[in-house]
Design a protein around this motif. Structure first.
Motif, short mmCIF file in Angstrom:
data_model
loop_
_atom_site.label_atom_id
_atom_site.label_comp_id
_atom_site.label_asym_id
_atom_site.label_seq_id
_atom_site.Cartn_x
_atom_site.Cartn_y
_atom_site.Cartn_z
N ILE A 1 -12.52 -9.39 -25.84
CA ILE A 1 -11.61 -10.03 -26.70
C ILE A 1 -11.05 -9.83 -27.87
N CYS A 2 -9.79 -8.79 -28.52
CA CYS A 2 -10.30 -9.17 -29.36
C CYS A 2 -10.80 -7.73 -30.36
N LEU A 3 -11.96 -7.68 -31.22
CA LEU A 3 -12.85 -7.10 -31.41
C LEU A 3 -13.17 -6.20 -30.58
N GLY A 4 -13.70 -7.18 -29.49
CA GLY A 4 -14.36 -6.63 -28.39
C GLY A 4 -13.56 -5.05 -27.85
N ALA A 5 -12.32 -5.97 -28.32
CA ALA A 5 -11.11 -4.22 -27.61
C ALA A 5 -11.13 -3.69 -28.08
N GLN A 6 -11.19 -3.52 -29.79
CA GLN A 6 -11.41 -2.50 -30.96
C GLN A 6 -12.55 -1.99 -30.70
N LEU A 7 -13.88 -2.40 -30.63
CA LEU A 7 -14.24 -1.84 -29.98
C LEU A 7 -14.61 -0.73 -28.77
N LEU A 8 -14.33 -1.24 -28.25
CA LEU A 8 -13.84 -0.74 -26.58
C LEU A 8 -13.20 0.94 -26.73
N ALA A 9 -12.84 0.49 -27.11
CA ALA A 9 -11.17 1.72 -28.13
C ALA A 9 -12.27 3.08 -29.04
N VAL A 10 -12.36 2.18 -29.49
CA VAL A 10 -13.79 3.46 -30.35
C VAL A 10 -14.93 3.51 -29.92
N ALA A 11 -15.56 3.23 -29.41
CA ALA A 11 -16.51 4.21 -28.13
C ALA A 11 -16.32 4.79 -27.33
N CYS A 12 -14.91 4.34 -27.13
CA CYS A 12 -14.17 5.19 -25.49
C CYS A 12 -13.49 6.62 -26.16
N GLY A 13 -13.25 6.60 -27.35
CA GLY A 13 -12.84 8.19 -27.77
C GLY A 13 -11.73 7.34 -28.66
N GLY A 14 -10.83 5.96 -28.69
CA GLY A 14 -9.67 6.34 -29.19
C GLY A 14 -9.89 5.22 -30.86
N ARG A 15 -8.44 5.31 -31.42
CA ARG A 15 -8.19 4.49 -32.65
C ARG A 15 -8.15 3.21 -32.99
N VAL A 16 -8.69 3.27 -33.77
CA VAL A 16 -8.60 1.34 -35.03
C VAL A 16 -8.31 1.43 -36.11
N ALA A 17 -7.19 1.20 -36.49
CA ALA A 17 -7.15 1.04 -38.20
C ALA A 17 -6.13 0.09 -38.73
N PRO A 18 -6.11 0.27 -39.43
CA PRO A 18 -5.46 -1.77 -40.66
C PRO A 18 -4.46 -1.85 -39.89
N GLY A 19 -4.10 -3.01 -39.46
CA GLY A 19 -2.67 -2.70 -38.65
C GLY A 19 -1.79 -2.39 -39.63
N SER A 20 -0.88 -1.64 -39.74
CA SER A 20 -0.10 -0.98 -41.04
C SER A 20 1.61 -2.07 -40.58
N GLU A 21 1.32 -2.69 -39.85
CA GLU A 21 2.79 -4.06 -39.68
C GLU A 21 2.37 -5.53 -39.72
N GLY A 22 1.23 -5.24 -40.42
CA GLY A 22 0.62 -6.55 -41.36
C GLY A 22 -0.49 -6.98 -40.18
N PRO A 23 -0.95 -8.42 -40.29
CA PRO A 23 -1.78 -9.28 -39.61
C PRO A 23 -1.17 -9.61 -38.64
N GLU A 24 -1.57 -9.65 -36.97
CA GLU A 24 -1.30 -10.81 -35.92
C GLU A 24 -1.44 -12.23 -35.69
N LEU A 25 -1.47 -13.21 -36.47
CA LEU A 25 -1.83 -14.23 -36.80
C LEU A 25 -0.81 -15.84 -35.48
N GLY A 26 -1.94 -16.50 -35.10
CA GLY A 26 -0.61 -17.43 -33.97
C GLY A 26 -0.73 -17.17 -33.12
N ALA A 27 0.30 -18.09 -32.12
CA ALA A 27 0.83 -18.01 -31.05
C ALA A 27 2.15 -17.03 -30.51
N GLY A 28 1.35 -16.20 -29.68
CA GLY A 28 2.99 -14.88 -29.59
C GLY A 28 3.06 -14.73 -28.12
N LEU A 29 3.88 -13.58 -27.63
CA LEU A 29 3.68 -12.59 -26.56
C LEU A 29 3.45 -11.40 -26.57
#
Length: 142
Positions: A1-29
Motif C-alpha cells: 500500500i502506497c510506499l509499499g507499492a513504491q518499494l515493490l516497484a523498485v525492488a523488482c526493477g521498476g522506477r519511482v520518482a517525485p510526482g511530476s504532477e504534484g502530490p495526490e492527497l485525499g479522496a479520489g477515484l
C-alpha cells in the motif's frame, strides 16, 4: 500500500520518482483496467473504485513483466501485480479519519483535504473490504 507499492516497484526493477504532477492527497477515484477482471484480488471491483491518495512520489515505470491493474488520470500506475502473489497499490484503502488527520497535520496540508476525504471513507471501506479479506486469505494460503 502506497510506499509499499513504491518499494515493490523498485525492488523488482521498476522506477519511482517525485510526482511530476504534484502530490495526490485525499479522496479520489482510480480506473480499473480490463485485465483486472481476471485478477484474483481485483476481479469484482467497480470500474472506478474510490480510494484515498496520499503520495508525493509515484511509480513512473512498472517492473518488467508486471501487470497494470488500475490507472489514474495524473499517475497511470495506480495498482499492479508482480508475478502471482505480489500486489502494489499507489493509494490507501486502509486509511481512517485519525490517520488522515495525522497526515494533514504532519505534512502541513490544508485541513479542507481532511474535510473532503472523511465523508468518503465509508464508501472506500465498502468497496475494498472484500479485497482486503481475499488478500488475507491468500496470504495465509486458504
Amino acid at each position: 500500500i502506497c510506499l509499499g507499492a513504491q518499494l515493490l516497484a523498485v525492488a523488482c526493477g521498476g522506477r519511482v520518482a517525485p510526482g511530476s504532477e504534484g502530490p495526490e492527497l485525499g479522496a479520489g477515484l482510480v480506473a480499473k483496467r480490463d485485465v483486472a477482471g481476471a485478477d484474483p484480488l481485483f476481479w469484482d471491483l467497480p470500474l472506478s473504485p474510490p480510494v484515498v491518495q496520499w503520495h508525493y512520489d509515484a511509480v513512473t515505470e512498472l517492473p518488467p513483466g508486471a501487470t497494470l491493474l488500475m490507472s489514474g488520470a495524473r499517475y497511470p500506475h495506480q495498482a499492479f501485480r508482480v508475478g502471482d502473489a505480489a500486489w502494489g497499490m499507489q493509494f490507501h484503502v486502509e486509511a481512517s479519519a485519525g490517520m488522515i488527520a495525522r497526515w494533514v497535520e504532519d505534512d502541513g496540508v490544508d485541513p479542507a483535504v481532511l474535510e473532503r476525504t472523511v465523508p468518503e471513507l465509508d464508501d472506500v471501506a465498502e468497496v475494498w473490504g472484500e479485497v482486503l479479506r481475499r488478500f488475507a486469505r491468500l496470504a495465509v494460503g486458504s
